[in-house]
Design an enzyme around this catalytic site. Structure first.
Site, PDB file in Angstrom:
ATOM      1  N   ARG A 235      28.076  51.487  53.377  1.00 40.50           N
ATOM      2  CA  ARG A 235      28.538  50.089  53.284  1.00 40.50           C
ATOM      3  C   ARG A 235      27.343  49.138  53.178  1.00 40.50           C
ATOM      4  O   ARG A 235      27.370  48.144  52.473  1.00 40.50           O
ATOM      5  CB  ARG A 235      29.420  49.756  54.514  1.00 40.50           C
ATOM      6  CG  ARG A 235      29.725  48.289  54.679  1.00 40.50           C
ATOM      7  CD  ARG A 235      30.979  48.034  55.510  1.00 40.50           C
ATOM      8  NE  ARG A 235      31.063  48.752  56.761  1.00 40.50           N
ATOM      9  CZ  ARG A 235      30.343  48.477  57.854  1.00 40.50           C
ATOM     10  NH1 ARG A 235      29.461  47.504  57.858  1.00 40.50           N
ATOM     11  NH2 ARG A 235      30.501  49.185  58.956  1.00 40.50           N
TER      12      ARG A 235
ATOM     13  N   TYR B  63      40.217  30.471  35.336  1.00 41.74           N
ATOM     14  CA  TYR B  63      41.063  31.636  35.642  1.00 41.74           C
ATOM     15  C   TYR B  63      41.971  31.272  36.823  1.00 41.74           C
ATOM     16  O   TYR B  63      41.475  30.889  37.879  1.00 41.74           O
ATOM     17  CB  TYR B  63      40.199  32.860  35.949  1.00 41.74           C
ATOM     18  CG  TYR B  63      41.013  34.017  36.481  1.00 41.74           C
ATOM     19  CD1 TYR B  63      42.119  34.490  35.786  1.00 41.74           C
ATOM     20  CD2 TYR B  63      40.691  34.617  37.686  1.00 41.74           C
ATOM     21  CE1 TYR B  63      42.884  35.536  36.278  1.00 41.74           C
ATOM     22  CE2 TYR B  63      41.446  35.664  38.182  1.00 41.74           C
ATOM     23  CZ  TYR B  63      42.543  36.116  37.476  1.00 41.74           C
ATOM     24  OH  TYR B  63      43.301  37.141  37.973  1.00 41.74           O
TER      25      TYR B  63
ATOM     26  N   ASP C  11      30.796  31.322  36.300  1.00 43.74           N
ATOM     27  CA  ASP C  11      31.518  32.566  36.039  1.00 43.74           C
ATOM     28  C   ASP C  11      31.197  32.972  34.597  1.00 43.74           C
ATOM     29  O   ASP C  11      31.643  32.338  33.648  1.00 43.74           O
ATOM     30  CB  ASP C  11      33.029  32.339  36.247  1.00 43.74           C
ATOM     31  CG  ASP C  11      33.828  33.634  36.148  1.00 43.74           C
ATOM     32  OD1 ASP C  11      33.379  34.544  35.427  1.00 43.74           O
ATOM     33  OD2 ASP C  11      34.901  33.725  36.764  1.00 43.74           O
TER      34      ASP C  11
ATOM     35  N   LYS D 187      35.734  43.564  33.353  1.00 42.22           N
ATOM     36  CA  LYS D 187      35.965  43.171  31.950  1.00 42.22           C
ATOM     37  C   LYS D 187      34.903  43.787  31.033  1.00 42.22           C
ATOM     38  O   LYS D 187      34.843  44.983  30.914  1.00 42.22           O
ATOM     39  CB  LYS D 187      36.008  41.652  31.846  1.00 42.22           C
ATOM     40  CG  LYS D 187      36.784  40.964  32.963  1.00 42.22           C
ATOM     41  CD  LYS D 187      38.259  41.335  32.975  1.00 42.22           C
ATOM     42  CE  LYS D 187      38.979  40.494  34.010  1.00 42.22           C
ATOM     43  NZ  LYS D 187      40.169  41.043  34.546  1.00 42.22           N
TER      44      LYS D 187
HETATM   45  C1  PLP Z   1      36.948  34.595  34.238  1.00 43.02           C
HETATM   46  C2  PLP Z   1      37.450  35.519  35.309  1.00 43.02           C
HETATM   47  N1  PLP Z   1      36.872  35.486  36.516  1.00 43.02           N
HETATM   48  C3  PLP Z   1      37.291  36.299  37.514  1.00 43.02           C
HETATM   49  C4  PLP Z   1      38.339  37.174  37.333  1.00 43.02           C
HETATM   50  C5  PLP Z   1      38.799  38.047  38.481  1.00 43.02           C
HETATM   51  O1  PLP Z   1      38.284  39.334  38.355  1.00 43.02           O
HETATM   52  P1  PLP Z   1      38.962  40.663  38.983  1.00 43.02           P
HETATM   53  O2  PLP Z   1      40.258  40.853  38.288  1.00 43.02           O
HETATM   54  O3  PLP Z   1      37.940  41.727  38.728  1.00 43.02           O
HETATM   55  O4  PLP Z   1      39.142  40.415  40.445  1.00 43.02           O
HETATM   56  C6  PLP Z   1      38.961  37.244  36.086  1.00 43.02           C
HETATM   57  C7  PLP Z   1      40.097  38.170  35.869  1.00 43.02           C
HETATM   58  O5  PLP Z   1      40.820  38.100  34.885  1.00 43.02           O
HETATM   59  C8  PLP Z   1      38.504  36.395  35.034  1.00 43.02           C
HETATM   60  O6  PLP Z   1      39.068  36.399  33.804  1.00 43.02           O
END
Ligand code: PLP
Length: 374
Positions: free
Chosen positions: A48, A100, A172, A197
């Site tokens: 961890r 998001y 992000d 992604k």
């Molecule tokens: C721009 C963006 N940030 C964060 C996330 C969240 O990621 P996760 O699904 O890996 O928790 C997503 C998920 O679609 C996203 O499109």
């Protein structure tokens, strides 16, 4: 020597294993590590707190983003949560209007109950952003291109506004990836990724990451929260992301080229009301995008002329675009976002979001055409 990012990515995590010389990284599943006769631990104590496979990924993430350190976490949302957990009650976070929806919900619904103040603003309007800053603003949150409307935010301008107010800027970078945009070079303090992604790239691993411009208190908080809270990425997940990163360059170049071609073609399609893609000259953020992006990415969205159901009918008819959430894999996806974002969503009811995969681009156009005109 300093190498091109394509070279760095192609070799991600392939430093020879010191024990065997293996060029593919070993997956270290051990949870615990032997101490010496005096009870002293070596670099690793307990998985961890630190794991060799995860460490390789964290080094690769920091290197690819030009950061001073990184933390690999169990999902993109865990990465968002970790940043929020570094704040204190009363602190204010400024979100973009289009973001998001999971991050919006996390902050607006959950973290406000823990005492954070959260508001949003259209970050394309820099004057409005400056006005939305309060004396309590600790964090400005930017997502560019934004999900799902592909708004483009000027990262450098946001960093200036945030820093003048004594706040940090988190970007992000999930949709752009370091291949396309390097937020730290533009002034960001923290870069967030859903590695689920494009970095993972094959729709088979859930993970997240934070990359830090400096090994500062944000970094220390994240390392401690990950180690003590335990929301770390597992060794196999770390290995899958390392493997995905090695082919990010060719995948995203092909996906970006196909997305641009599809966006241009859709723009003149009789059934289409509007297309959101930063590579189009008609996109209001095109000039900023051309400055801060080396490619325009594999994501686009468009509004179909007509109702929500007419838009959904396009998804139903498509044979190549899977009707599924997520993005960044080898297979193309198409989704009616308003339906999954719920009744309060600001997303237009006739908007479809597309993640362009690696299929032959003419096949994708033929399929979209029959889905739009059938
Ligand atoms: C721009 C963006 N940030 C964060 C996330 C969240 O990621 P996760 O699904 O890996 O928790 C997503 C998920 O679609 C996203 O499109």
């Amino acid at each position: 020597m300093t190498w091109n990012l394509d070279t760095i990515l192609a070799r991600t995590g392939t430093e020879p294993d010191p024990e065997t010389g293996a060029l593919a990284p070993p997956i270290h599943t051990a949870t615990t590590y032997a101490r010496n006769a005096d009870g002293q631990s070596g670099e690793f104590v307990y998985s961890r707190l630190g794991n060799p496979t995860r460490k390789r990924l964290e080094q690769a993430l920091a290197e690819s983003e030009g950061g001073a350190g990184a933390v690999a976490l169990s999902s993109g949302m865990t990465a968002a949560m970790t940043v929020c957990q570094s704040l204190s009650p009363g602190d204010h976070v400024l979100l973009p209007h289009d973001i998001y929806f999971g991050v919006r919900t996390l902050l607006m619904d959950h973290f406000t109950r823990w005492g954070l103040r959260v508001s949003d603003v259209d970050q394309r309007d820099l004057e409005a952003v400056a006005k939305a800053i309060t004396p309590e603003t600790r964090l400005v949150w930017t997502e560019t291109p934004s999900n799902p409307q592909l708004n483009i935010t000027d990262i450098q301008a946001m960093a200036d506004i945030a820093h003048q107010a004594g706040a940090a800027l988190v970007v992000d970078n999930t949709w752009a990836t370091p291949l396309i945009t390097r937020p730290i070079e533009l002034g960001a303090d923290i870069v967030l990724h859903s590695v689920t992604k494009y970095l993972g790239g094959h729709s088979d691993v859930l993970g997240g990451a934070l990359v830090f411009a400096r090994q500062d208190s944000w970094y220390e908080h994240a390392v401690n929260l990950a180690g003590e809270g335990g929301a770390v990425l597992d060794p196999f997940g770390s290995w899958l992301v390392l493997r995905g990163m090695r082919s990010l360059g060719p995948r995203l170049r092909q996906q970006s080229a196909a997305a641009l071609e599809i966006a241009r073609w859709l723009e003149s399609h009789a059934r289409i009301e509007s297309v959101n893609y930063p590579g189009l000259h008609s996109h209001p953020g095109h000039s900023v995008a051309a400055e801060q992006m080396t490619l325009f990415g594999g994501m686009l969205s468009f509004c179909v002329k007509g109702s929500a159901d007419e838009a959904l009918e396009v998804v139903r008819r498509s044979q190549l675009f899977a009707n599924a959430t997520s993005l960044g894999g080898t297979e193309s996806l198409m989704e009616h976002r308003a339906l999954i974002e719920g009744p309060d969503t600001p997303t237009p009811q006739n908007l479809l979001r597309v993640s362009v995969g690696l299929e032959y681009v003419d096949d994708l156009k033929v399929d979209l055409d029959q889905a739009l005109t059938a």
